[in-house]
Design an enzyme around this catalytic site. Structure first.
Site, short mmCIF file in Angstrom:
data_model
loop_
_atom_site.label_atom_id
_atom_site.label_comp_id
_atom_site.label_asym_id
_atom_site.label_seq_id
_atom_site.Cartn_x
_atom_site.Cartn_y
_atom_site.Cartn_z
CG HIS A 267 -2.02 -1.16 0.97
ND1 HIS A 267 -2.67 -1.76 2.00
CD2 HIS A 267 -2.46 -1.78 -0.17
CE1 HIS A 267 -3.49 -2.70 1.52
NE2 HIS A 267 -3.37 -2.73 0.22
CG HIS B 177 -6.16 -10.97 -7.76
ND1 HIS B 177 -5.63 -10.60 -8.96
CD2 HIS B 177 -6.32 -12.33 -7.81
CE1 HIS B 177 -5.45 -11.67 -9.71
NE2 HIS B 177 -5.86 -12.74 -9.04
CB SER C 25 -5.58 -2.20 -3.02
OG SER C 25 -6.29 -3.40 -3.23
CG ASP D 158 -9.80 -15.34 -13.39
OD1 ASP D 158 -8.88 -14.50 -13.45
OD2 ASP D 158 -9.59 -16.56 -13.24
N GLY D 159 -9.95 -11.81 -12.29
CA GLY D 159 -9.24 -10.58 -12.65
C GLY D 159 -8.16 -10.80 -13.71
CG ASP E 40 -2.57 -7.96 -3.67
OD1 ASP E 40 -1.63 -8.72 -3.34
OD2 ASP E 40 -3.31 -7.40 -2.83
CD GLU F 116 -12.16 -11.02 -3.92
OE1 GLU F 116 -11.07 -10.45 -3.94
OE2 GLU F 116 -12.28 -12.25 -3.69
N1 SAM Z 1 -5.72 -6.19 -3.22
C1 SAM Z 1 -6.30 -6.34 -1.89
C2 SAM Z 1 -5.74 -5.26 -0.99
O1 SAM Z 1 -4.55 -4.91 -1.13
O2 SAM Z 1 -6.48 -4.76 -0.14
C3 SAM Z 1 -6.07 -7.69 -1.29
C4 SAM Z 1 -6.37 -8.84 -2.20
S1 SAM Z 1 -6.07 -10.44 -1.55
C5 SAM Z 1 -4.36 -10.54 -1.38
C6 SAM Z 1 -6.37 -11.44 -2.96
C7 SAM Z 1 -7.85 -11.56 -3.32
O3 SAM Z 1 -7.97 -12.13 -4.63
C8 SAM Z 1 -8.64 -12.47 -2.40
O4 SAM Z 1 -9.71 -11.73 -1.87
C9 SAM Z 1 -9.15 -13.60 -3.30
O5 SAM Z 1 -10.46 -14.03 -2.97
C10 SAM Z 1 -9.14 -12.95 -4.65
N2 SAM Z 1 -8.96 -13.83 -5.82
C11 SAM Z 1 -8.29 -15.00 -5.89
N3 SAM Z 1 -8.21 -15.40 -7.18
C12 SAM Z 1 -8.83 -14.44 -7.93
C13 SAM Z 1 -9.02 -14.25 -9.33
N4 SAM Z 1 -8.56 -15.15 -10.23
N5 SAM Z 1 -9.64 -13.13 -9.75
C14 SAM Z 1 -10.11 -12.22 -8.84
N6 SAM Z 1 -9.96 -12.35 -7.51
C15 SAM Z 1 -9.32 -13.43 -7.06
#
Ligand code: SAM
Length: 331
Positions: free
Chosen positions: A19, A42, A121, A173-174, A199, A145
């Site tokens: 961050h 993500h 984020s 899916d991101g 992320d 997400e």
């Molecule tokens: N970026 C966030 C932050 O800094 O506040 C934290 C994100 S966390 C590390 C990763 C997230 O990605 C989780 O909530 C998980 O459920 C989600 N996730 C996992 N695989 C994913 C995908 N293929 N596409 C989107 N989200 C996904």
């Protein structure tokens, strides 16, 4: 389905590095008045309770943002009472990446009393977009997400902002969604600008490869984009290989890059023993990295100024350290 929930890790040392880097990068990009497309592939839930069960169980913020706030945070009296009210910062705070990050976190909390809310984020990016000097520019934020509960929580948190079409949340899916967003739409002046945060939780091994191939595709579609990738530093070949692959991709695309790492080290043996007696838990992650392609030229000096203080406050024992390396001539 995935078991990773960011609520257990919010505000830990990895979030601090991620961050800090995100805010310092965006601050620089926002000096130009042309609008930005911001993408969080993500996104997580957006806002986290540090006094909730998940954060209390892991206790990770106590080795991250909380000691930093206690030692260096100025709980600004100008901090807004509600999370949807933009806070105010001044130029000196913006230049000091650690202060900027800490006052941003503080601004999601009331000026007196414990720090209860940690902004993820999406909310850090939204807060910067909504600052009075920036609001008229109308940047756009695209959030992805996949976890059903976190996606619902993110939708609900974002809905409170009343941001309309400026922010979109998709339970998609991101990795798959990103290419279609690049290149970003042209602003009225013709410029195209984008910052992408990738992320993943790296819960599945394929996340490492997917991160690299997604960056490769994204660079082909929009080589001028600013790409920020977080990754864990763990004893796994894929984790060691990822920054190397990203560096190769940046060099092949002839783009500047920056690599920053932070390790708080292993807990001292007696502290670990005490922890095990009182509250058995797995030793958590001790180090992570951020790889940035097309970093602003201000990023390396800001991180080099901030990370020694971060490490001084968070260091636990053997293996502790930080480093910032760059190549290709930052812009
Ligand atoms: N970026 C966030 C932050 O800094 O506040 C934290 C994100 S966390 C590390 C990763 C997230 O990605 C989780 O909530 C998980 O459920 C989600 N996730 C996992 N695989 C994913 C995908 N293929 N596409 C989107 N989200 C996904």
């Amino acid at each position: 389905m995935f078991s990773y929930r960011h609520a257990f890790h919010a505000g830990n040392h990895a979030d601090v590095l991620k961050h800090l880097t995100l805010i310092a990068t965006l601050r620089h990009l926002m000096r130009k008045s042309a609008p930005l497309t911001l993408v969080d592939t993500h996104a997580g839930a957006g806002l986290y309770r540090l006094d909730g069960d998940a954060a209390q169980t892991s206790g990770e913020a106590t080795e991250g943002v909380l000691p930093l706030l206690a030692a260096h945070g100025s709980r600004s009296p100008r901090a807004p009472a509600r999370p949807d009210e933009p806070g105010a910062t001044d130029a000196a705070t913006e230049d000091d990446a650690l202060q900027d990050y800490l006052s941003m976190v503080a601004s999601f909390n009331t000026a007196a009393g414990p720090v209860r809310i940690y902004p993820g984020s999406p909310f850090l990016m939204q807060r910067l977009m909504a600052e009075p000097a920036r609001a008229a520019v109308r940047d756009r934020l695209r959030l992805f997400e996949l976890h059903p509960s976190d996606s619902r929580a993110l939708q609900a948190n974002v809905a409170q902002l009343d941001a309309g079409r400026q922010i979109s949340v998709q339970a998609q899916d991101g990795f798959e969604a990103l290419p279609a967003l690049l290149p970003p739409p042209a602003a009225p002046g013709g410029s195209r600008r984008a910052l992408v945060l990738i992320d993943p939780s790296y819960e599945i091994k394929t996340d490492y490869t997917r991160t690299a191939t997604t960056v490769q595709t994204a660079l082909k579609r929009f080589a001028n984009g600013v790409f920020l990738v977080w990754y864990p530093i763990i004893a796994r070949p894929e984790a060691h290989g990822l920054p190397r692959r990203l560096k190769t991709l940046a060099i092949q695309a002839q783009r500047p890059w920056l690599h920053a790492t932070l390790s708080i080290g292993q807990p001292a043996a007696d502290a670990a023993a005490a922890l095990t007696r009182d509250k058995p838990r797995r030793p958590g992650l001790s180090a992570s990295g951020m790889f940035v392609i097309n970093p602003p030229h201000t990023l390396a000096p800001r991180l080099r100024a901030a990370l020694p203080t971060v490490l001084q406050t968070l260091k636990r024992g053997p293996g502790q350290g930080w480093h910032v390396e760059e190549g290709g001539g930052a812009r």
